[in-house]
Design a protein around this motif. Sequence first.
Motif, mmCIF file in Angstrom:
data_model
loop_
_atom_site.group_PDB
_atom_site.id
_atom_site.type_symbol
_atom_site.label_atom_id
_atom_site.label_comp_id
_atom_site.label_asym_id
_atom_site.label_seq_id
_atom_site.Cartn_x
_atom_site.Cartn_y
_atom_site.Cartn_z
ATOM 1 N N ARG A 102 0.830 -1.191 0.000
ATOM 2 C CA ARG A 102 0.000 0.000 0.000
ATOM 3 C C ARG A 102 0.867 1.244 0.000
ATOM 4 N N LEU A 103 0.422 2.243 -0.737
ATOM 5 C CA LEU A 103 1.118 3.511 -0.730
ATOM 6 C C LEU A 103 0.988 4.171 0.629
ATOM 7 N N ALA A 104 1.954 5.053 0.942
ATOM 8 C CA ALA A 104 1.934 5.710 2.253
ATOM 9 C C ALA A 104 0.650 6.489 2.454
ATOM 10 N N SER A 105 0.168 7.120 1.370
ATOM 11 C CA SER A 105 -1.054 7.907 1.501
ATOM 12 C C SER A 105 -2.256 7.020 1.742
ATOM 13 N N GLU A 106 -2.194 5.756 1.255
ATOM 14 C CA GLU A 106 -3.307 4.836 1.481
ATOM 15 C C GLU A 106 -3.222 4.205 2.852
ATOM 16 N N ALA A 107 -1.954 3.948 3.316
ATOM 17 C CA ALA A 107 -1.785 3.260 4.588
ATOM 18 C C ALA A 107 -2.108 4.156 5.761
ATOM 19 N N SER A 108 -1.952 5.450 5.614
ATOM 20 C CA SER A 108 -2.190 6.362 6.722
ATOM 21 C C SER A 108 -3.481 7.130 6.506
ATOM 22 N N GLY A 109 -4.476 6.826 7.339
ATOM 23 C CA GLY A 109 -5.754 7.518 7.244
ATOM 24 C C GLY A 109 -5.611 8.985 7.571
ATOM 25 N N ALA A 110 -4.617 9.326 8.424
ATOM 26 C CA ALA A 110 -4.433 10.717 8.833
ATOM 27 C C ALA A 110 -3.942 11.575 7.675
ATOM 28 N N ALA A 111 -3.350 10.910 6.653
ATOM 29 C CA ALA A 111 -2.811 11.670 5.532
ATOM 30 C C ALA A 111 -3.898 12.115 4.563
ATOM 31 N N LYS A 112 -5.104 11.521 4.670
ATOM 32 C CA LYS A 112 -6.183 11.868 3.757
ATOM 33 C C LYS A 112 -6.911 13.121 4.235
ATOM 34 N N THR A 113 -7.381 13.908 3.300
ATOM 35 C CA THR A 113 -8.173 15.099 3.633
ATOM 36 C C THR A 113 -9.607 14.672 3.911
ATOM 37 N N GLN A 114 -10.095 15.017 5.092
ATOM 38 C CA GLN A 114 -11.441 14.636 5.491
ATOM 39 C C GLN A 114 -12.467 15.634 4.940
ATOM 40 N N VAL A 115 -13.637 15.088 4.607
ATOM 41 C CA VAL A 115 -14.716 15.925 4.088
ATOM 42 C C VAL A 115 -15.446 16.583 5.254
ATOM 43 N N TYR A 116 -15.581 17.903 5.201
ATOM 44 C CA TYR A 116 -16.280 18.655 6.247
ATOM 45 C C TYR A 116 -17.675 19.015 5.736
ATOM 46 N N VAL A 117 -18.680 18.617 6.521
ATOM 47 C CA VAL A 117 -20.071 18.882 6.143
ATOM 48 C C VAL A 117 -20.770 19.608 7.289
ATOM 49 N N GLU A 118 -21.431 20.701 6.997
ATOM 50 C CA GLU A 118 -22.183 21.436 8.015
ATOM 51 C C GLU A 118 -23.539 20.745 8.171
ATOM 52 N N LEU A 119 -23.634 19.879 9.198
ATOM 53 C CA LEU A 119 -24.852 19.078 9.384
ATOM 54 C C LEU A 119 -25.885 19.777 10.263
ATOM 55 N N GLY A 120 -25.492 20.819 10.968
ATOM 56 C CA GLY A 120 -26.434 21.516 11.834
ATOM 57 C C GLY A 120 -26.873 20.688 13.021
ATOM 58 N N ALA A 121 -25.983 19.813 13.525
ATOM 59 C CA ALA A 121 -26.316 18.972 14.680
ATOM 60 C C ALA A 121 -25.060 18.785 15.520
ATOM 61 N N GLY A 122 -25.233 18.353 16.782
ATOM 62 C CA GLY A 122 -24.097 18.122 17.648
ATOM 63 C C GLY A 122 -24.506 17.473 18.950
ATOM 64 N N LEU A 123 -23.500 17.227 19.808
ATOM 65 C CA LEU A 123 -23.710 16.604 21.108
ATOM 66 C C LEU A 123 -23.200 17.532 22.191
ATOM 67 N N VAL A 124 -23.927 17.567 23.313
ATOM 68 C CA VAL A 124 -23.528 18.339 24.485
ATOM 69 C C VAL A 124 -23.420 17.378 25.656
ATOM 70 N N VAL A 125 -22.270 17.402 26.372
ATOM 71 C CA VAL A 125 -22.074 16.511 27.520
ATOM 72 C C VAL A 125 -22.751 17.132 28.738
ATOM 73 N N GLU A 126 -23.745 16.417 29.290
ATOM 74 C CA GLU A 126 -24.482 16.922 30.460
ATOM 75 C C GLU A 126 -24.036 16.251 31.751
ATOM 76 N N ARG A 127 -23.357 15.106 31.649
ATOM 77 C CA ARG A 127 -22.908 14.413 32.864
ATOM 78 C C ARG A 127 -21.634 13.632 32.520
ATOM 79 N N GLY A 128 -20.730 13.594 33.499
ATOM 80 C CA GLY A 128 -19.485 12.865 33.290
ATOM 81 C C GLY A 128 -18.276 13.780 33.356
ATOM 82 N N PRO A 129 -17.062 13.220 33.195
ATOM 83 C CA PRO A 129 -15.823 13.991 33.298
ATOM 84 C C PRO A 129 -15.733 15.130 32.286
ATOM 85 N N ASP A 130 -16.422 15.007 31.140
ATOM 86 C CA ASP A 130 -16.348 16.029 30.094
ATOM 87 C C ASP A 130 -17.549 16.965 30.101
ATOM 88 N N LYS A 131 -18.206 17.064 31.246
ATOM 89 C CA LYS A 131 -19.432 17.862 31.350
ATOM 90 C C LYS A 131 -19.205 19.292 30.849
#
Length: 287
Positions: free
Chosen positions: A170-199
């Motif tokens: 496999r090529l280095a660009s194929e073997a490393s997922g971090a080397a690929k450019t990720q697609v950014y999509v504005e989905l208009g949604a998200g998560l909020v932590v209400e309980r736990g260490p990351d509150k």
Amino acid sequence: MRRRVSVVCLALGAAALTVAAASAADQVMINDIRANPVRYWNTSVTVVGLVQEVRSDPPGTTRGFYIIQDESIVTGAVNVGELPYNQLYVRTNNLPPIGKTFKVTGTVINDPTRADLPILKETSRSSEGMSSLLKVLLIAGVVVFIGLVVAVVLLLARPKARPEAGKTTRLASEASGAAKTQVYVELGAGLVVERGPDKGKEFPLTKPASTIGRAGTRKNDIELSDDTVSKEQATIRFDSGTRVYTIVNESSTNPTKVNGAVVTGSAGLENNASLEMGKTLLRFRKA
């Protein structure tokens, strides 16, 4: 391979110096004899030099003496009529031709007319063909050339790495997922932590598939510090055609719950749905 070639070159260089030293080991420089004749009285030595002058004694015979000159470095002034410190009288029964280089072996004795002047009484003489310095340089050059040839052969004979049977390279660009450019999509949604260490933390959803979990081998899009959350806890997926969100449980240790119900495979997400995993509670929000 480079280290092996370096070792070979160093070994051959050492061999060149050894051979050169061995070729000159039995040779004495004339200025050493002239500067310290007492050290060499009645001692057998070998000198290599060029015949400068020949004198027969008695005249008309092949007996007599000749003057030989080597590559000694002459230091200090020489009185008029005296031999320079790189020349030496040699007594012989067979006078040599002038202008030729010889290797002469003999015994150092006193000049009958001058006690401080050494003379070499010849016991053997052979044609040297070239000076000792040229011989040393020639030997060293030959050894270095052989070393270069060996180094080139070693480099050319270096085996090329071949992929193992049944495996795909496999090529280095194929073997490393971090080397690929990720697609950014504005989905208009998200998560909020209400309980736990990351509150209080908020995680916007910007990819068609967002992974959730603790830090580990997988690089999670939503990384939680709760040690009761699995490293690969769940994935939220977005269907752009139906505009529907679903969550897929991926943990067998601590299940994922949606609005208090355990997710056995996948479950749909509506606005304000609660997500529980370990000690953490997240709230799903969408515009």
